[in-house]
Every structure is written in structure tokens, then in C-alpha cells.
Motif scaffolding. Sequence first.
Motif, PDB file in Angstrom:
ATOM      1  N   SER A   1       0.817  -1.211   0.000  1.00 29.17           N
ATOM      2  CA  SER A   1       0.000   0.000   0.000  1.00 29.17           C
ATOM      3  C   SER A   1       0.854   1.267   0.000  1.00 29.17           C
ATOM      4  O   SER A   1       1.644   1.507   0.914  1.00 29.17           O
ATOM      5  CB  SER A   1      -0.916  -0.008   1.233  1.00 29.17           C
ATOM      6  OG  SER A   1      -1.714   1.152   1.253  1.00 29.17           O
ATOM      7  N   GLY A   2       0.709   2.062  -1.068  1.00 29.08           N
ATOM      8  CA  GLY A   2       1.460   3.306  -1.180  1.00 29.08           C
ATOM      9  C   GLY A   2       2.925   3.123  -1.518  1.00 29.08           C
ATOM     10  O   GLY A   2       3.691   4.092  -1.519  1.00 29.08           O
ATOM     11  N   ARG A   3       3.318   1.888  -1.798  1.00 30.53           N
ATOM     12  CA  ARG A   3       4.735   1.624  -2.089  1.00 30.53           C
ATOM     13  C   ARG A   3       4.864   0.892  -3.420  1.00 30.53           C
ATOM     14  O   ARG A   3       3.966   0.924  -4.244  1.00 30.53           O
ATOM     15  CB  ARG A   3       5.353   0.803  -0.955  1.00 30.53           C
ATOM     16  CG  ARG A   3       5.286   1.492   0.414  1.00 30.53           C
ATOM     17  CD  ARG A   3       6.056   0.707   1.456  1.00 30.53           C
ATOM     18  NE  ARG A   3       5.951   1.314   2.774  1.00 30.53           N
ATOM     19  CZ  ARG A   3       5.042   0.994   3.688  1.00 30.53           C
ATOM     20  NH1 ARG A   3       4.140   0.063   3.413  1.00 30.53           N
ATOM     21  NH2 ARG A   3       5.024   1.575   4.863  1.00 30.53           N
ATOM     22  N   LYS A   4       5.998   0.232  -3.619  1.00 29.33           N
ATOM     23  CA  LYS A   4       6.207  -0.497  -4.873  1.00 29.33           C
ATOM     24  C   LYS A   4       6.745  -1.890  -4.597  1.00 29.33           C
ATOM     25  O   LYS A   4       7.334  -2.166  -3.539  1.00 29.33           O
ATOM     26  CB  LYS A   4       7.168   0.261  -5.800  1.00 29.33           C
ATOM     27  CG  LYS A   4       8.587   0.380  -5.260  1.00 29.33           C
ATOM     28  CD  LYS A   4       9.479   1.130  -6.237  1.00 29.33           C
ATOM     29  CE  LYS A   4      10.906   1.222  -5.674  1.00 29.33           C
ATOM     30  NZ  LYS A   4      11.811   1.940  -6.594  1.00 29.33           N
ATOM     31  N   ALA A   5       6.529  -2.757  -5.563  1.00 26.98           N
ATOM     32  CA  ALA A   5       7.058  -4.120  -5.509  1.00 26.98           C
ATOM     33  C   ALA A   5       7.425  -4.506  -6.940  1.00 26.98           C
ATOM     34  O   ALA A   5       7.092  -3.797  -7.895  1.00 26.98           O
ATOM     35  CB  ALA A   5       6.018  -5.085  -4.939  1.00 26.98           C
ATOM     36  N   ALA A   6       8.111  -5.619  -7.080  1.00 27.66           N
ATOM     37  CA  ALA A   6       8.469  -6.097  -8.419  1.00 27.66           C
ATOM     38  C   ALA A   6       8.140  -7.577  -8.524  1.00 27.66           C
ATOM     39  O   ALA A   6       8.149  -8.302  -7.528  1.00 27.66           O
ATOM     40  CB  ALA A   6       9.960  -5.870  -8.691  1.00 27.66           C
ATOM     41  N   THR A   7       7.823  -7.998  -9.736  1.00 28.10           N
ATOM     42  CA  THR A   7       7.708  -9.430  -9.998  1.00 28.10           C
ATOM     43  C   THR A   7       8.884  -9.836 -10.870  1.00 28.10           C
ATOM     44  O   THR A   7       9.295  -9.092 -11.769  1.00 28.10           O
ATOM     45  CB  THR A   7       6.391  -9.794 -10.716  1.00 28.10           C
ATOM     46  OG1 THR A   7       6.305  -9.069 -11.954  1.00 28.10           O
ATOM     47  CG2 THR A   7       5.183  -9.491  -9.857  1.00 28.10           C
ATOM     48  N   VAL A   8       9.435 -10.994 -10.583  1.00 31.92           N
ATOM     49  CA  VAL A   8      10.477 -11.570 -11.419  1.00 31.92           C
ATOM     50  C   VAL A   8       9.965 -12.937 -11.869  1.00 31.92           C
ATOM     51  O   VAL A   8       9.655 -13.790 -11.034  1.00 31.92           O
ATOM     52  CB  VAL A   8      11.809 -11.711 -10.658  1.00 31.92           C
ATOM     53  CG1 VAL A   8      12.864 -12.390 -11.540  1.00 31.92           C
ATOM     54  CG2 VAL A   8      12.311 -10.345 -10.196  1.00 31.92           C
ATOM     55  N   GLY A   9       9.836 -13.099 -13.159  1.00 34.40           N
ATOM     56  CA  GLY A   9       9.289 -14.337 -13.686  1.00 34.40           C
ATOM     57  C   GLY A   9      10.227 -14.991 -14.680  1.00 34.40           C
ATOM     58  O   GLY A   9      10.992 -14.304 -15.371  1.00 34.40           O
ATOM     59  N   SER A  10      10.180 -16.307 -14.739  1.00 37.21           N
ATOM     60  CA  SER A  10      10.997 -17.047 -15.702  1.00 37.21           C
ATOM     61  C   SER A  10      10.095 -17.804 -16.664  1.00 37.21           C
ATOM     62  O   SER A  10       8.971 -18.170 -16.325  1.00 37.21           O
ATOM     63  CB  SER A  10      11.903 -18.050 -14.984  1.00 37.21           C
ATOM     64  OG  SER A  10      11.123 -19.014 -14.293  1.00 37.21           O
ATOM     65  N   VAL A  11      10.612 -18.013 -17.865  1.00 38.62           N
ATOM     66  CA  VAL A  11       9.988 -18.909 -18.832  1.00 38.62           C
ATOM     67  C   VAL A  11      11.088 -19.812 -19.362  1.00 38.62           C
ATOM     68  O   VAL A  11      12.178 -19.335 -19.710  1.00 38.62           O
ATOM     69  CB  VAL A  11       9.335 -18.149 -20.006  1.00 38.62           C
ATOM     70  CG1 VAL A  11       8.661 -19.136 -20.968  1.00 38.62           C
ATOM     71  CG2 VAL A  11       8.327 -17.130 -19.505  1.00 38.62           C
ATOM     72  N   LEU A  12      10.822 -21.103 -19.394  1.00 40.39           N
ATOM     73  CA  LEU A  12      11.794 -22.081 -19.874  1.00 40.39           C
ATOM     74  C   LEU A  12      11.080 -23.000 -20.856  1.00 40.39           C
ATOM     75  O   LEU A  12      10.079 -23.629 -20.503  1.00 40.39           O
ATOM     76  CB  LEU A  12      12.360 -22.893 -18.708  1.00 40.39           C
ATOM     77  CG  LEU A  12      13.459 -23.897 -19.038  1.00 40.39           C
ATOM     78  CD1 LEU A  12      14.770 -23.181 -19.333  1.00 40.39           C
ATOM     79  CD2 LEU A  12      13.654 -24.884 -17.894  1.00 40.39           C
ATOM     80  N   VAL A  13      11.564 -23.051 -22.090  1.00 41.18           N
ATOM     81  CA  VAL A  13      10.944 -23.900 -23.110  1.00 41.18           C
ATOM     82  C   VAL A  13      11.928 -24.996 -23.511  1.00 41.18           C
ATOM     83  O   VAL A  13      13.082 -24.717 -23.841  1.00 41.18           O
ATOM     84  CB  VAL A  13      10.530 -23.081 -24.354  1.00 41.18           C
ATOM     85  CG1 VAL A  13       9.843 -23.990 -25.380  1.00 41.18           C
ATOM     86  CG2 VAL A  13       9.597 -21.941 -23.959  1.00 41.18           C
ATOM     87  N   THR A  14      11.462 -26.236 -23.454  1.00 34.86           N
ATOM     88  CA  THR A  14      12.283 -27.389 -23.828  1.00 34.86           C
ATOM     89  C   THR A  14      11.658 -28.094 -25.025  1.00 34.86           C
ATOM     90  O   THR A  14      10.462 -28.393 -25.017  1.00 34.86           O
ATOM     91  CB  THR A  14      12.385 -28.394 -22.660  1.00 34.86           C
ATOM     92  OG1 THR A  14      12.834 -27.715 -21.486  1.00 34.86           O
ATOM     93  CG2 THR A  14      13.356 -29.525 -23.006  1.00 34.86           C
ATOM     94  N   ASN A  15      12.467 -28.316 -26.052  1.00 35.63           N
ATOM     95  CA  ASN A  15      12.021 -29.102 -27.198  1.00 35.63           C
ATOM     96  C   ASN A  15      12.270 -30.563 -26.844  1.00 35.63           C
ATOM     97  O   ASN A  15      13.411 -31.018 -26.779  1.00 35.63           O
ATOM     98  CB  ASN A  15      12.811 -28.692 -28.449  1.00 35.63           C
ATOM     99  CG  ASN A  15      12.300 -29.365 -29.714  1.00 35.63           C
ATOM    100  OD1 ASN A  15      11.843 -30.504 -29.678  1.00 35.63           O
ATOM    101  ND2 ASN A  15      12.405 -28.664 -30.836  1.00 35.63           N
ATOM    102  N   LEU A  16      11.210 -31.302 -26.580  1.00 29.51           N
ATOM    103  CA  LEU A  16      11.353 -32.678 -26.103  1.00 29.51           C
ATOM    104  C   LEU A  16      11.878 -33.620 -27.187  1.00 29.51           C
ATOM    105  O   LEU A  16      12.371 -34.705 -26.878  1.00 29.51           O
ATOM    106  CB  LEU A  16      10.013 -33.195 -25.568  1.00 29.51           C
ATOM    107  CG  LEU A  16       9.418 -32.422 -24.382  1.00 29.51           C
ATOM    108  CD1 LEU A  16       8.146 -33.091 -23.895  1.00 29.51           C
ATOM    109  CD2 LEU A  16      10.421 -32.281 -23.243  1.00 29.51           C
ATOM    110  N   LYS A  17      11.808 -33.186 -28.432  1.00 21.12           N
ATOM    111  CA  LYS A  17      12.329 -34.010 -29.527  1.00 21.12           C
ATOM    112  C   LYS A  17      13.859 -33.928 -29.593  1.00 21.12           C
ATOM    113  O   LYS A  17      14.543 -34.923 -29.780  1.00 21.12           O
ATOM    114  CB  LYS A  17      11.721 -33.571 -30.859  1.00 21.12           C
ATOM    115  CG  LYS A  17      12.226 -34.364 -32.069  1.00 21.12           C
ATOM    116  CD  LYS A  17      11.626 -33.802 -33.349  1.00 21.12           C
ATOM    117  CE  LYS A  17      12.259 -34.468 -34.573  1.00 21.12           C
ATOM    118  NZ  LYS A  17      11.786 -33.840 -35.827  1.00 21.12           N
TER     119      LYS A  17
END
Length: 209
Positions: free
Chosen positions: A112-128
Motif C-alpha cells: 500500500s502506497g509503495r512499490k514491488a516487483a515481480t520476477v518471472g521465468s519462462v523455460l521452453v524445452t524441445n522434447l524431440k
Amino acid sequence: MEPGTSSYKIILGSSSIARRKILSQMGYQFTLMTADIDEKSIRKEIPEELVMALAEAKANAIISKLQTTGNQERVDEPTLLIAADTVVVYEGVIREKPSNKQEARQFLKDYSGRKAATVGSVLVTNLKTGLRKGDSDRVEIHFNEIPDEIIEKLVDEGITLNVAGGLIIEHPLIFPYVKDVVGTIDSVMGLPKDLTEKLLKAVLYNDEK
């Protein structure tokens, strides 16, 4: 690479409703699998390193599950596995899902009245091919003052217990109190569209070279 093409399949390795919604919005058809891992057993000091390590653990668990169930993908049809993870960073401290309603309430009061951050990852693997590409994305969120009654309503709903840092800015109760988002809302929700698209292309492109 056109969404919906039949030359490959996609597995979304997540139980997140938000990620499912975003990937559908991108025009992709996919199947769902979840990774049953102990996220608390994986610890890193740097948020970007933590979310990448968690995404890798999720991907490895799903691949192991596919192998043990004998559900091997057809070798002539690439299958792309998407794994992802998100944490919230507040005043330099990593926040994962609240452990109870009291913690969720405190998290929201902090924002409330302040700031925050999100840190997200995406990892894609080609199973072939086994080719794997991943990256992280950071978004900063600035909040106006959030009234106590709004916080109580959110906590009572229980939905804040299922998201990193108890932070769910797209919720109609909290969205009016979001002052500014430096980055994209889809990233905050758990699956940055542009990054996901780039990684899907990267594992397919390298496969076809």
C-alpha cells in the motif's frame, strides 16, 4: 511460427489458471501437466536465479513423469514444454506464495502506497531435440494507498494464497489501486507473452537449422 500450427505440440507445465489464460490468448492449443516438486527445497539469493532454477526443476520433473509413464512424444512431431515460475521482490526480499492469510494480509499492507516487483521465468524445452532456452523478466509495480477493507476482502477470498507475494494486480478489487506498471501485466500474471513467443521460436528454429 503461426499459433495453432499442427507441426508441433505444446505442453504447459503449470497449474496456474492465469498462465493457461495467457497462452490461450496467444492463440495456442496445449495440454496441461503439473510438476510435483518441493519448491521450498530450491533456494537462491538472486530472484532471477531462483525462478530459473524452479522452472528447470519443474521441467525436469515433467520430463521424468513423461518417461516413467511411457508417454513418449512422437519423434516426428516436436513437442515444446513450457515451464515458468514467478516471485515477488519487496524491498530486496524474495516473496513466494503466502503461507497463511495473516501473511497474505501483511504482504498487501506492505504494498500500500509503495512499490514491488515481480520476477518471472519462462523455460521452453524441445522434447524431440532436448534443446532448452530460458530467460527471466522483471516488472515494477507502483501502488496507491490500498484501503484496509479492500485488503480484507482479498484475503477473505483466499485467492492471494495461491499467487507469489499474494500479489494479483489484475483482480478487480486491487486493480484500481495500481498506480503504474513498468513492464507488462501478462508478465506479472506469470507468463510474459513476448518472451514466451521468442523462446518457442528459438527452440523450434534451432531444431530446423
